[in-house]
Design a protein around this motif. Structure first.
Motif, PDB file in Angstrom:
ATOM      1  N   ARG A 273       0.802  -1.216   0.000  1.00 41.73           N
ATOM      2  CA  ARG A 273       0.000   0.000   0.000  1.00 41.73           C
ATOM      3  C   ARG A 273       0.834   1.264   0.000  1.00 41.73           C
ATOM      4  O   ARG A 273       0.328   2.356  -0.262  1.00 41.73           O
ATOM      5  CB  ARG A 273      -0.981   0.008   1.168  1.00 41.73           C
ATOM      6  CG  ARG A 273      -0.343   0.035   2.540  1.00 41.73           C
ATOM      7  CD  ARG A 273      -1.416   0.071   3.617  1.00 41.73           C
ATOM      8  NE  ARG A 273      -2.280  -1.097   3.551  1.00 41.73           N
ATOM      9  CZ  ARG A 273      -3.585  -1.071   3.827  1.00 41.73           C
ATOM     10  NH1 ARG A 273      -4.160   0.054   4.200  1.00 41.73           N
ATOM     11  NH2 ARG A 273      -4.314  -2.162   3.744  1.00 41.73           N
TER      12      ARG A 273
ATOM     13  N   ALA B 203      -4.627   3.929   0.957  1.00 40.82           N
ATOM     14  CA  ALA B 203      -5.158   3.315   2.174  1.00 40.82           C
ATOM     15  C   ALA B 203      -6.689   3.316   2.156  1.00 40.82           C
ATOM     16  O   ALA B 203      -7.328   2.314   2.521  1.00 40.82           O
ATOM     17  CB  ALA B 203      -4.642   4.059   3.396  1.00 40.82           C
TER      18      ALA B 203
ATOM     19  N   ASP C 267      -8.952  -0.067   2.229  1.00 38.94           N
ATOM     20  CA  ASP C 267      -9.642  -0.322   3.493  1.00 38.94           C
ATOM     21  C   ASP C 267     -11.097   0.126   3.529  1.00 38.94           C
ATOM     22  O   ASP C 267     -11.876  -0.395   4.333  1.00 38.94           O
ATOM     23  CB  ASP C 267      -8.896   0.383   4.641  1.00 38.94           C
ATOM     24  CG  ASP C 267      -7.472  -0.124   4.800  1.00 38.94           C
ATOM     25  OD1 ASP C 267      -7.210  -1.278   4.433  1.00 38.94           O
ATOM     26  OD2 ASP C 267      -6.616   0.649   5.276  1.00 38.94           O
TER      27      ASP C 267
END
Length: 212
Positions: free
Chosen positions: A49, A149, A153
């Protein structure tokens, strides 16, 4: 067509497979990343990431980039469904990847924006079934830092392995069955982005981004 001439495709417009709540982008990975991602609906721990990850709403541009899933480390083609809210966040926090006179105050100001932006956008010539460049352009979006991110997520709704589809379409193209190949393509429609959501990302069409 009742004697009317078809309007040319606008040079800069987001086209994608989308619903009222989601939008699909494409990526290609080594099977060690792509297959676990498709099984679980999330990228595995080996997905880095901290690196910029590029997503593309155009299926055929992805086929051009990965060679129909034949290029090394791009053998698994993923369709990643993300929320439209996430896509909108990415647009709002993006900077054009090249300097465009008239869009940016100056080169140094553009460089500062590019360094600070978690998302960068470039417009690449769209491709046809033979992967030949067309006159209109396809959005490509690079996600880094906070954007990467959030993508991993928060934004992902589902991940599908579309490698078999890519191979089937490629086989039909190679055998000259373009009508059948076209029927299998994902339906990509103009995405209803508001003018202000793209204004900072669309250069003067007379200038345009550099050809690739």
């Amino acid at each position: 067509m009742n004697g009317q001439t078809a309007r040319p495709e606008p040079e800069f417009r987001v086209r994608a497979r989308h619903t009222d709540s989601t939008l699909t982008v494409y990526q290609a990975y080594h099977p060690g990343i792509g297959r676990p991602a498709a099984r679980s609906g999330r990228f595995p721990g080996t997905w880095k990431r901290e690196r910029m990850t590029w997503v593309k709403p155009s299926f055929l541009w992805m086929m051009y980039r990965c060679g129909w899933g034949t290029k090394e480390n791009q053998e698994t083609v993923l369709a990643v469904e993300i929320t439209r809210e996430g896509f909108l966040w990415a647009l709002r926090h993006a900077c054009l990847s090249h300097y465009a006179a008239g869009l940016h105050v100056g080169r140094e100001a553009w460089r500062e924006q590019l360094r600070a932006a978690p998302v960068r956008v470039q417009w690449d010539p769209e491709r046809d079934l033979h992967l030949t460049p067309l006159l209109h352009r396809s959005l490509q979006m690079g996600l880094a830092g906070e954007a990467a991110a959030r993508y991993a997520d928060e934004w992902i709704v589902g991940i599908e392995d579309v490698t078999p589809l890519a191979r089937e379409i490629h086989g039909l193209v190679r055998s000259g069955e373009l009508t059948r190949a076209t029927r299998l393509l994902p339906e990509e429609r103009p995405y209803p982005a508001a003018e202000e959501e793209l204004a900072h990302l669309v250069p003067d069409a007379r200038q345009g981004p550099p050809r690739r």
